[in-house]
Scaffold this motif. Structure first.
Motif, PDB file in Angstrom:
ATOM      1  N   PRO A  71      32.214   7.807  20.773  1.00  0.00           N
ATOM      2  CA  PRO A  71      33.738   8.402  21.332  1.00  0.00           C
ATOM      3  C   PRO A  71      33.924   8.177  22.633  1.00  0.00           C
ATOM      4  CG  PRO A  71      32.243   9.707  19.910  1.00  0.00           C
ATOM      5  CD  PRO A  71      31.325   8.814  20.466  1.00  0.00           C
ATOM      6  N   TYR A  72      32.873   7.687  23.656  1.00  0.00           N
ATOM      7  CA  TYR A  72      33.466   7.526  24.940  1.00  0.00           C
ATOM      8  C   TYR A  72      33.253   6.134  25.396  1.00  0.00           C
ATOM      9  CZ  TYR A  72      32.092  12.563  25.478  1.00  0.00           C
ATOM     10  OH  TYR A  72      31.900  13.977  25.083  1.00  0.00           O
ATOM     11  N   LYS A  73      33.446   5.258  24.169  1.00  0.00           N
ATOM     12  CA  LYS A  73      33.407   3.897  24.553  1.00  0.00           C
ATOM     13  C   LYS A  73      32.563   3.331  25.234  1.00  0.00           C
ATOM     14  CE  LYS A  73      38.557   3.443  23.452  1.00  0.00           C
ATOM     15  NZ  LYS A  73      38.628   4.706  22.978  1.00  0.00           N
ATOM     16  N   ILE A  74      31.133   4.027  25.202  1.00  0.00           N
ATOM     17  CA  ILE A  74      29.940   3.341  25.797  1.00  0.00           C
ATOM     18  C   ILE A  74      29.149   2.471  24.913  1.00  0.00           C
ATOM     19  CG2 ILE A  74      27.880   3.976  26.887  1.00  0.00           C
ATOM     20  CD1 ILE A  74      29.440   6.832  27.609  1.00  0.00           C
ATOM     21  N   THR A  75      29.007   1.236  25.521  1.00  0.00           N
ATOM     22  CA  THR A  75      28.308   0.376  24.497  1.00  0.00           C
ATOM     23  C   THR A  75      26.762   0.457  24.866  1.00  0.00           C
ATOM     24  OG1 THR A  75      30.164  -1.168  24.607  1.00  0.00           O
ATOM     25  CG2 THR A  75      28.225  -1.992  23.782  1.00  0.00           C
ATOM     26  N   ILE A  76      26.052   0.263  23.427  1.00  0.00           N
ATOM     27  CA  ILE A  76      24.408   0.085  23.715  1.00  0.00           C
ATOM     28  C   ILE A  76      24.137  -1.213  23.529  1.00  0.00           C
ATOM     29  CG2 ILE A  76      22.291   1.045  22.733  1.00  0.00           C
ATOM     30  CD1 ILE A  76      23.465   3.553  22.161  1.00  0.00           C
ATOM     31  N   HIS A  77      23.614  -1.945  24.095  1.00  0.00           N
ATOM     32  CA  HIS A  77      23.291  -3.338  24.147  1.00  0.00           C
ATOM     33  C   HIS A  77      21.789  -3.326  23.876  1.00  0.00           C
ATOM     34  CE1 HIS A  77      26.905  -4.981  25.645  1.00  0.00           C
ATOM     35  NE2 HIS A  77      27.125  -4.277  26.783  1.00  0.00           N
ATOM     36  N   ARG A  78      21.755  -3.997  22.650  1.00  0.00           N
ATOM     37  CA  ARG A  78      20.189  -4.170  22.115  1.00  0.00           C
ATOM     38  C   ARG A  78      19.634  -5.598  22.453  1.00  0.00           C
ATOM     39  NH1 ARG A  78      20.766  -0.881  16.063  1.00  0.00           N
ATOM     40  NH2 ARG A  78      22.885   0.091  16.822  1.00  0.00           N
ATOM     41  N   GLU A  79      18.529  -5.232  23.196  1.00  0.00           N
ATOM     42  CA  GLU A  79      17.895  -6.642  23.672  1.00  0.00           C
ATOM     43  C   GLU A  79      16.414  -6.713  23.165  1.00  0.00           C
ATOM     44  OE1 GLU A  79      18.303  -6.520  27.883  1.00  0.00           O
ATOM     45  OE2 GLU A  79      20.678  -6.024  27.911  1.00  0.00           O
ATOM     46  N   PHE A  80      16.351  -7.031  21.931  1.00  0.00           N
ATOM     47  CA  PHE A  80      14.934  -6.960  21.201  1.00  0.00           C
ATOM     48  C   PHE A  80      14.479  -8.350  20.936  1.00  0.00           C
ATOM     49  CE2 PHE A  80      17.019  -3.052  19.079  1.00  0.00           C
ATOM     50  CZ  PHE A  80      16.679  -2.079  20.284  1.00  0.00           C
ATOM     51  N   ASP A  81      15.221  -9.434  21.438  1.00  0.00           N
ATOM     52  CA  ASP A  81      14.708 -10.794  21.085  1.00  0.00           C
ATOM     53  C   ASP A  81      13.396 -11.242  21.707  1.00  0.00           C
ATOM     54  OD1 ASP A  81      16.524 -10.745  23.643  1.00  0.00           O
ATOM     55  OD2 ASP A  81      16.035 -12.534  23.720  1.00  0.00           O
ATOM     56  N   ARG A  82      13.005 -10.560  22.733  1.00  0.00           N
ATOM     57  CA  ARG A  82      11.636 -10.784  23.243  1.00  0.00           C
ATOM     58  C   ARG A  82      10.781  -9.542  22.728  1.00  0.00           C
ATOM     59  NH1 ARG A  82      12.595 -11.490  29.580  1.00  0.00           N
ATOM     60  NH2 ARG A  82      14.374  -9.983  29.218  1.00  0.00           N
ATOM     61  N   ALA A  83      11.063  -9.039  21.761  1.00  0.00           N
ATOM     62  CA  ALA A  83       9.821  -7.803  21.479  1.00  0.00           C
ATOM     63  C   ALA A  83       9.119  -8.444  20.463  1.00  0.00           C
ATOM     64  CB  ALA A  83      10.867  -6.593  20.963  1.00  0.00           C
ATOM     65  N   PRO A  84       7.877  -7.740  20.524  1.00  0.00           N
ATOM     66  CA  PRO A  84       6.999  -8.046  19.344  1.00  0.00           C
ATOM     67  C   PRO A  84       7.241  -7.310  18.147  1.00  0.00           C
ATOM     68  CG  PRO A  84       5.886  -6.065  20.691  1.00  0.00           C
ATOM     69  CD  PRO A  84       7.180  -6.698  21.624  1.00  0.00           C
ATOM     70  N   GLU A 121      35.510   1.418  35.217  1.00  0.00           N
ATOM     71  CA  GLU A 121      36.288   1.344  34.131  1.00  0.00           C
ATOM     72  C   GLU A 121      35.691   1.317  32.723  1.00  0.00           C
ATOM     73  OE1 GLU A 121      39.030  -1.951  34.651  1.00  0.00           O
ATOM     74  OE2 GLU A 121      39.795  -1.247  36.499  1.00  0.00           O
ATOM     75  N   SER A 122      34.398   0.839  32.761  1.00  0.00           N
ATOM     76  CA  SER A 122      33.663   0.621  31.568  1.00  0.00           C
ATOM     77  C   SER A 122      32.105   0.842  31.640  1.00  0.00           C
ATOM     78  CB  SER A 122      33.560  -0.788  30.867  1.00  0.00           C
ATOM     79  OG  SER A 122      33.232  -1.682  31.905  1.00  0.00           O
ATOM     80  N   HIS A 123      31.521   1.327  30.890  1.00  0.00           N
ATOM     81  CA  HIS A 123      30.297   1.791  30.689  1.00  0.00           C
ATOM     82  C   HIS A 123      29.399   1.145  29.694  1.00  0.00           C
ATOM     83  CE1 HIS A 123      31.905   4.900  33.306  1.00  0.00           C
ATOM     84  NE2 HIS A 123      31.050   4.920  34.113  1.00  0.00           N
ATOM     85  N   ALA A 124      28.125   1.025  30.042  1.00  0.00           N
ATOM     86  CA  ALA A 124      27.080   0.305  28.971  1.00  0.00           C
ATOM     87  C   ALA A 124      25.429   0.928  29.380  1.00  0.00           C
ATOM     88  CB  ALA A 124      27.186  -1.355  29.093  1.00  0.00           C
ATOM     89  N   VAL A 125      24.929   0.805  28.126  1.00  0.00           N
ATOM     90  CA  VAL A 125      23.557   0.972  28.470  1.00  0.00           C
ATOM     91  C   VAL A 125      22.874   0.030  27.789  1.00  0.00           C
ATOM     92  CG1 VAL A 125      21.788   2.862  27.453  1.00  0.00           C
ATOM     93  CG2 VAL A 125      24.132   3.618  28.084  1.00  0.00           C
ATOM     94  N   HIS A 126      21.898  -0.562  28.414  1.00  0.00           N
ATOM     95  CA  HIS A 126      20.926  -1.644  28.148  1.00  0.00           C
ATOM     96  C   HIS A 126      19.639  -1.121  27.630  1.00  0.00           C
ATOM     97  CE1 HIS A 126      23.664  -4.944  29.526  1.00  0.00           C
ATOM     98  NE2 HIS A 126      24.044  -4.001  30.113  1.00  0.00           N
ATOM     99  N   PHE A 127      19.261  -1.416  26.444  1.00  0.00           N
ATOM    100  CA  PHE A 127      18.098  -0.952  25.704  1.00  0.00           C
ATOM    101  C   PHE A 127      17.303  -2.205  25.291  1.00  0.00           C
ATOM    102  CE2 PHE A 127      15.903   1.260  21.766  1.00  0.00           C
ATOM    103  CZ  PHE A 127      14.934   1.096  22.412  1.00  0.00           C
ATOM    104  N   ALA A 128      16.163  -2.650  25.970  1.00  0.00           N
ATOM    105  CA  ALA A 128      15.460  -3.792  26.137  1.00  0.00           C
ATOM    106  C   ALA A 128      13.906  -3.639  25.642  1.00  0.00           C
ATOM    107  CB  ALA A 128      15.663  -4.658  27.345  1.00  0.00           C
TER     108      ALA A 128
END
Length: 222
Positions: free
Chosen positions: A91-104, A136-143
């Motif tokens: 609802p707040y247009k906050i993007t959650i970026h999923r960075e799991f390509d290097r995960a076991p 202007e924009s917000h994001a959360v990176h989950f790696a």
């Protein structure tokens, strides 16, 4: 007594928000004002989520149990955690970026405990973005990164950030940087969960720029 006082203060704030949300929904229906109705529903949904989270935190704190470690599909687990938090961020247009390509692919952990810990951190990251009115924009990176010394989880945001004094207190019981919007349980419990898994948690933050919390867990077998 300190716990009861802290919880009572938090509940009072949540009840005030529920009253405000209900008022907007009620007046929106009567006036057929869709915008006001949607605003009220958003407040009610967010407040109910906070109540659920507070109850889970209190239950965890009041009833300690041993870690029940099992082998989990780490990618699926991480996606489930991100999906849970996206309902709050969207609802707040906050993007959650999923960075799991290097995960076991798999990891040994208590899924219930780890889910609670990660959601606590993501929830704080989203709140930090909501509180920030300067960007202007917000994001959360989950790696998640497979490292030689263990499995590293990084959750970083570009929200309000913290000063040094706040950073030194965030893992203390009953401390909250959200004033009456927080319970002061979340990161204290998160740190305990990470320690129970034999891991460590650290924070880096700059006021006005954002925060990064890093969890490192040992590679274990269930």
């Amino acid at each position: 007594g300190v716990m009861i006082g802290s919880i009572s203060h938090s509940v009072k704030g949540l009840l005030t928000r529920l009253d405000g949300g209900f008022y907007l929904v009620d007046s929106g229906l009567k006036k057929e004002d869709t915008e006001r109705l949607e605003e009220g529903l958003d407040i009610l949904k967010l407040t109910i989520d906070r109540i659920k989270k507070m109850i889970f935190d209190i239950l965890y704190y009041s009833k300690e149990r041993e870690v029940n470690s099992e082998e989990i599909d780490l990618i699926q687990f991480a996606n489930d955690v991100a999906d849970t938090c996206e309902s709050k961020a969207a609802p707040y247009k906050i993007t959650i970026h999923r960075e799991f390509d290097r995960a076991p692919e798999r990891m040994a952990a208590d899924p219930e405990f780890m889910q609670s810990a990660l959601i606590n951190i993501l929830d704080n990251a989203i709140d930090a973005c909501i509180m920030d009115k300067d960007k202007e924009s917000h994001a959360v990176h989950f790696a998640i990164i497979d490292k030689p010394d263990g499995i590293r989880f990084e959750i970083r945001d570009n929200g309000v950030g913290m000063d040094q004094k706040t950073k030194e207190k965030i893992f203390n019981l009953f401390f909250s940087s959200k004033q009456n919007k927080g319970t002061g349980f979340g990161l204290f419990i998160t740190q305990n969960i990470i320690k129970q898994h034999g891991g460590a948690i650290s924070v880096k933050s700059t006021l006005g720029r954002g925060t990064c919390l890093t969890i490192t867990l040992p590679k274990q077998t269930a």
